[in-house]
Each structure stands twice: as structure tokens, then as C-alpha cells.
Design an enzyme around this catalytic site. Structure first.
Site, PDB file in Angstrom:
ATOM      1  N   SER A 101      38.091  36.930  39.676  1.00  0.00           N
ATOM      2  CA  SER A 101      38.513  36.248  38.592  1.00  0.00           C
ATOM      3  C   SER A 101      38.034  36.706  36.857  1.00  0.00           C
ATOM      4  O   SER A 101      37.893  38.059  37.094  1.00  0.00           O
ATOM      5  CB  SER A 101      39.169  35.305  38.837  1.00  0.00           C
ATOM      6  OG  SER A 101      39.281  34.337  38.219  1.00  0.00           O
ATOM      7  N   ASP A 198      50.143  34.477  43.018  1.00  0.00           N
ATOM      8  CA  ASP A 198      48.225  34.035  41.640  1.00  0.00           C
ATOM      9  C   ASP A 198      49.050  33.158  40.504  1.00  0.00           C
ATOM     10  O   ASP A 198      49.876  33.558  39.892  1.00  0.00           O
ATOM     11  CB  ASP A 198      48.110  34.872  41.649  1.00  0.00           C
ATOM     12  CG  ASP A 198      46.510  34.836  41.110  1.00  0.00           C
ATOM     13  OD1 ASP A 198      45.669  33.383  40.116  1.00  0.00           O
ATOM     14  OD2 ASP A 198      45.428  35.693  41.261  1.00  0.00           O
ATOM     15  N   HIS A 228      46.119  32.713  44.224  1.00  0.00           N
ATOM     16  CA  HIS A 228      44.222  33.334  43.380  1.00  0.00           C
ATOM     17  C   HIS A 228      42.967  32.920  44.428  1.00  0.00           C
ATOM     18  O   HIS A 228      42.089  34.325  43.731  1.00  0.00           O
ATOM     19  CB  HIS A 228      44.363  32.833  42.578  1.00  0.00           C
ATOM     20  CG  HIS A 228      43.625  32.872  41.699  1.00  0.00           C
ATOM     21  ND1 HIS A 228      43.262  33.639  40.148  1.00  0.00           N
ATOM     22  CD2 HIS A 228      41.775  32.623  40.736  1.00  0.00           C
ATOM     23  CE1 HIS A 228      42.618  33.853  39.476  1.00  0.00           C
ATOM     24  NE2 HIS A 228      41.499  32.860  40.055  1.00  0.00           N
TER      25      HIS A 228
END
Length: 254
Positions: A101, A198, A228
Site C-alpha cells: 500500500s 481491493d 486490500h
């Protein structure tokens, strides 16, 4: 749980980390926004690296986990500087950066500043430029006015009972760290992993990074059904394979 070690950055921030000795290229795990180095992916990869005799580093940025400082005081530039200080002080030779991320953005900033220390990169739902494209672009007029006037904005979090505090400094500094607005030359193999379910980082972000970056070997893998967190056993195996592929290609001079 083993107690972390600590180092001090040139800026005076106290960074908590775990480092396992081993062969190179070492693997460095860079976590996400308001996450820490005790997450599933970090621990799994540390155990994987130990089994294979690979050097491995996981760390908490300042304001995260067991490192010094308050989260609300930090920004992308600070956290990238923390990562660069840790890599410079605690690792030897080129490293494979695994960025989850926000950690994907941090990895790109490290690669831009320290290209000689990067052997390859694995991005897991990498989120470059998210403060501008994912936050500011989606704030409504009232939210923009609040963060501008008050210097902070509270947003609900799906991962914690506590809200995310987004500061004006985070947004303004983020604009100085953007990587998708100028040429992005990555002179090493790159693997991008993205879940189709996600809800925090869309596949469009992964495709934009794929199209924008220049690399001798860059590939994107979409994993149907993955979210995610990307932390199921199947997803973790994908991360393993990506690290192995990057390492092999780096070793071949690709």
C-alpha cells in the site's frame, strides 16, 4: 514476541526494527499507512526469509508501531526518510523492496533517491500519490475547507476504532513526493500484485503505475477475489513467488 531494536535517524527520530542476518539480496518490508511491522505479511515474510537464509528487515516508520513520534505529526517525506535511513544503516548491498500500500510509494521514493541500493521491487496494492489522488481529489468542499482552516480532518477507518487523522501537512508534503507526474525510471525488475476486490486501492492505480514506470522487466498480477489486506495463504504465496522472480531476474542482470 521478540523485542525490537532501535536506531536514530539523522533527523533524531527513534525507529524500531527487526533485522535478520542472511544472504543477499536482502528483503526489506515497507508497511502501509498507519500500519506496523507486526502485521501478517511482515511476520510471514520474515519467517520465509529465515528459512531460506535471506537477510530481512522490517521497521516501523516514525509515528507508527513502536517507533517514536505521533502519527499525526508525520508525512510521506518523513516516512520515506525513515526508510532510507534504516536501509542505509542496517543493510548491505542492493535490497529487494516489498512495499505494501503506502509502502509501495515509499519504495518508489527510496528507489528514486538510492537507486544503487535497490535490486528489485515487489508492490502489494502499491499506492503511489494517494494523498493527492486518493484523498484530496475525493474530499468535498467542506472537507477541503476544514483541513485548510483547521490543519486536520478526521476520517473513519475500516481497520481501527480510531479515526484516521489527515493533516494539512500530510497533503502538502505529499505533493512534494509525487512519483506519477514525472518520469519514473526503475532500473531493476518490478512485480506488482493487486487484488480485484481491493476497495482501498483500485486496479486503475496499478495499471497507471505499470504504464508510467520505465523498467527492463515490470509485470502486474491481478488476483481475483483478493482484498486490500492481501494476506490469505494464497496471496502470501504470490508474494513469495514475486520476490523469487525479482531476485532471479536481478541476478541474471535483467
Amino acid at each position: 514476541m521478540d523485542e525490537p531494536q532501535y536506531m536514530e535517524t539523522p533527523q533524531g527520530r527513534r525507529i524500531a526494527y527487526h533485522h535478520s542476518a542472511g544472504s543477499g539480496p536482502g528483503v526489506v518490508f515497507l508497511g502501509g499507512f498507519k500500519s506496523d511491522m507486526e502485521g501478517t505479511k511482515a511476520i510471514y515474510l520474515e519467517e520465509w526469509a529465515r528459512r531460506r537464509g535471506r537477510a530481512f528487515l522490517r521497521m516501523d516508520y516514525s509515528g507508527h508501531g513502536q517507533s517514536s513520534g505521533a502519527f499525526e505529526e508525520g508525512c510521506i517525506g518523513d516516512w520515506a526518510a525513515d526508510a532510507m535511513a534504516a536501509i542505509g544503516a542496517l543493510t548491505n548491498g542492493p535490497q529487494v523492496l516489498v512495499g505494501s500500500s503506502m509502502g509501495g510509494w515509499i519504495a518508489l521514493l527510496v528507489a528514486r533517491a538510492m537507486p544503487g541500493r535497490v535490486a528489485g521491487m515487489v508492490g502489494i496494492a502499491a499506492a503511489p500519490d494517494f494523498t493527492e489522488d486518493g484523498m484530496w481529489a475525493n474530499f468535498d468542499a467542506a472537507q477541503r475547507e476544514e483541513i485548510t482552516a483547521k490543519g486536520r480532518l478526521e476520517l473513519p477507518s475500516e481497520y481501527s476504532d480510531e479515526p484516521y487523522v489527515i493533516t494539512r501537512r500530510l497533503i502538502e508534503d505529499g505533493r512534494k513526493q509525487l512519483v506519477l507526474r514525472a518520469p519514473l525510471d526503475l532500473r531493476f525488475p518490478v512485480r506488482l500484485l493487486q487484488g480485484t476486490e481491493d476497495e482501498d486501492v483500485s486496479r486503475e492505480v496499478a495499471l497507471r503505475l505499470l504504464d508510467h514506470a520505465k523498467s527492463p522487466d515490470i509485470q502486474l498480477t491481478l488476483v481475483k477475489g483478493a482484498d486490500h489486506r492481501f494476506s490469505t495463504p494464497e496471496c502470501l504465496e504470490e508474494v513469495e513467488r514475486a520476490i523469487e522472480a525479482v531476485t532471479m531476474r536481478a541476478g541474471s542482470g535483467a
